[in-house]
Design an enzyme around this catalytic site. Structure first.
Site, PDB file in Angstrom:
ATOM      1  N   ASP A 225       0.800  -1.229   0.000  1.00 36.24           N
ATOM      2  CA  ASP A 225       0.000   0.000   0.000  1.00 36.24           C
ATOM      3  C   ASP A 225       0.829   1.275   0.000  1.00 36.24           C
ATOM      4  OD1 ASP A 225       1.060  -0.312   2.505  1.00 36.24           O
ATOM      5  OD2 ASP A 225      -0.828  -0.192   3.596  1.00 36.24           O
ATOM      6  N   HIS A 233       5.343  -8.988   4.164  1.00 38.58           N
ATOM      7  CA  HIS A 233       4.606 -10.185   4.579  1.00 38.58           C
ATOM      8  C   HIS A 233       5.371 -11.426   4.143  1.00 38.58           C
ATOM      9  CE1 HIS A 233       2.440  -9.277   0.583  1.00 38.58           C
ATOM     10  NE2 HIS A 233       3.210 -10.328   0.339  1.00 38.58           N
ATOM     11  N   GLU A 248       8.846   1.414   0.652  1.00 38.29           N
ATOM     12  CA  GLU A 248       9.369   1.907   1.921  1.00 38.29           C
ATOM     13  C   GLU A 248      10.770   2.491   1.747  1.00 38.29           C
ATOM     14  OE1 GLU A 248       7.279   1.983   4.167  1.00 38.29           O
ATOM     15  OE2 GLU A 248       5.868   0.401   3.613  1.00 38.29           O
ATOM     16  N   GLU A 272       9.781 -11.347   9.820  1.00 37.11           N
ATOM     17  CA  GLU A 272       9.203 -12.149   8.738  1.00 37.11           C
ATOM     18  C   GLU A 272       9.792 -13.564   8.687  1.00 37.11           C
ATOM     19  OE1 GLU A 272       6.571 -11.177   7.328  1.00 37.11           O
ATOM     20  OE2 GLU A 272       6.649  -9.091   8.020  1.00 37.11           O
ATOM     21  N   HIS A 275       7.676 -15.817  10.602  1.00 38.00           N
ATOM     22  CA  HIS A 275       6.535 -16.328   9.839  1.00 38.00           C
ATOM     23  C   HIS A 275       6.965 -17.458   8.905  1.00 38.00           C
ATOM     24  CE1 HIS A 275       3.786 -13.445  11.387  1.00 38.00           C
ATOM     25  NE2 HIS A 275       4.233 -12.403  10.706  1.00 38.00           N
TER      26      HIS A 275
END
Length: 357
Positions: A225, A233, A248, A272, A275
């Site tokens: 975004d 992610h 970013e 991350e 994850h």
């Protein structure tokens, strides 16, 4: 008797001295929301608007509330089936706010108080906060897993994962050797705790973990975004995809990168990788697996909650020691419990009492 009198005199002297000092635990000042939330003046337009919902609760109706519902849907707090895209603060939204507050260790009020709105507006990981494992009853273990508790297979004594960087999707303002160094350090933090090793591979398509920087909608159903908002992610085992938002301003050294919106690459990489290995988000604010990260913040050390969670999946590295983690958790709790200005006077008091005892 004389010794006792001398102690009394010393104690009274210290007592009256302390009366002249600022209170060790001053009364909490009620913050002005207009100044407390100024961190978001560098945030993306969609989330910045959430400041308009400060102090609202069930029954309120304000233009744009539907965007907040989309936020909660995006991060696993409102299902598509129950999502009502109106601007009314309804019962479903109240339930979502309560779950958000509980999941992130906030006071569960069901209202959009300043702490909750501030947390909502912070840059964060794009992975959902929906988690398979509930908190433990003693309240000290808040780690969680993806549904099904997936992990990388293979013999624990010989588990080796390869990682590679996309040849087509990288940033060019940080030298590649510095990026690789950051990721080596991030992977090593996890391998120090568990019997899993990581090594960089030259062949990107065949690597277990594939790392790249992407803009906007990049084909995985989880679009980025722009500046801040969603930072990165990663997918659960054994998918291996690890994506960072190319919009970013990534930093490896805040002394060199002065931008207000700069994001520490190593901090996000370490999160991350959790994850990638199978951890979901934690409700422990100091944990690596907590979902949000403020700009210009470096947060790279695993905490006890992170280690307990990952070791429950993979076992412990035989060389791992908890001592340094425990000391860092205790020191953090001490710093959070006592204001920094009061800390030096607390220390002085303890030393003086030790001297006269």
């Amino acid at each position: 008797m004389l010794r006792f009198v001398r102690y009394i005199d010393t104690f009274l002297a210290i007592f009256f001295l302390l009366l002249q000092l600022p209170c060790l635990f001053p009364a909490r000042k009620i913050p002005d929301p207009s100044t407390e939330l100024t961190v978001v003046d560098i945030h993306d337009d969609n989330w910045r608007g959430f400041i308009n919902f400060l102090d609202l609760g069930k029954g309120s109706e304000v233009a744009g509330m539907s965007e907040l519902k989309k936020y909660f849907n995006r991060f696993g707090y409102l299902s598509e089936r129950k999502l009502n895209f109106t601007d009314l603060f309804d019962e479903e939204l109240e339930s979502a706010v309560l779950r958000f507050q509980k999941n992130l260790g906030l006071t569960a009020t069901g209202k959009l108080d300043s702490d909750t709105v501030k947390e909502i507006m912070l840059p964060r990981c794009g992975n959902s906060d929906d988690r398979a494992a509930p908190r433990t009853l003693n309240g000290t273990k808040n780690f969680a897993y993806f549904y099904g508790k997936p992990r990388w297979r293979g013999s624990p004594s010989a588990r080796l994962l390869t990682y590679a960087f996309s040849p087509d999707n990288m940033i060019d303002y940080i030298p590649m050797p510095e990026i690789k160094s950051v990721f080596r350090k991030a992977f090593s933090r996890w391998s120090a705790a568990i019997p899993v090793n990581f090594t960089e591979a030259d062949d990107y398509p065949s690597a277990d973990i594939k790392i790249g920087f992407y803009n906007g909608n990049h084909g995985d159903g989880e679009p980025f975004d722009g500046v801040l908002g969603i930072l990165a992610h990663a997918f659960s085992p054994e998918n291996g995809r690890f994506h960072l938002d190319a919009a970013e301003t990534w930093a490896v050294d805040f002394d060199q990168q002065k931008a207000k919106a700069a994001v520490d690459l190593e901090s996000v990489a370490t999160h991350e990788i959790g994850h990638i290995l199978g951890l979901a988000h934690s409700s422990v604010k100091e944990a690596i697996m907590y979902p949000s990260l403020s700009p210009r913040t470096k947060k790279v050390g695993l905490r006890v909650d992170d280690v307990e969670g990952i070791q429950a999946l993979y076992g412990s590295n035989p060389n791992f020691k908890y001592s340094s983690l425990l000391s860092s958790d205790i020191s953090s709790a001490w710093r959070n419990a006592i204001p920094q200005k009061s800390l030096k006077w607390t220390t002085i008091l303890v030393v003086l009492l030790f001297i006269i005892s």
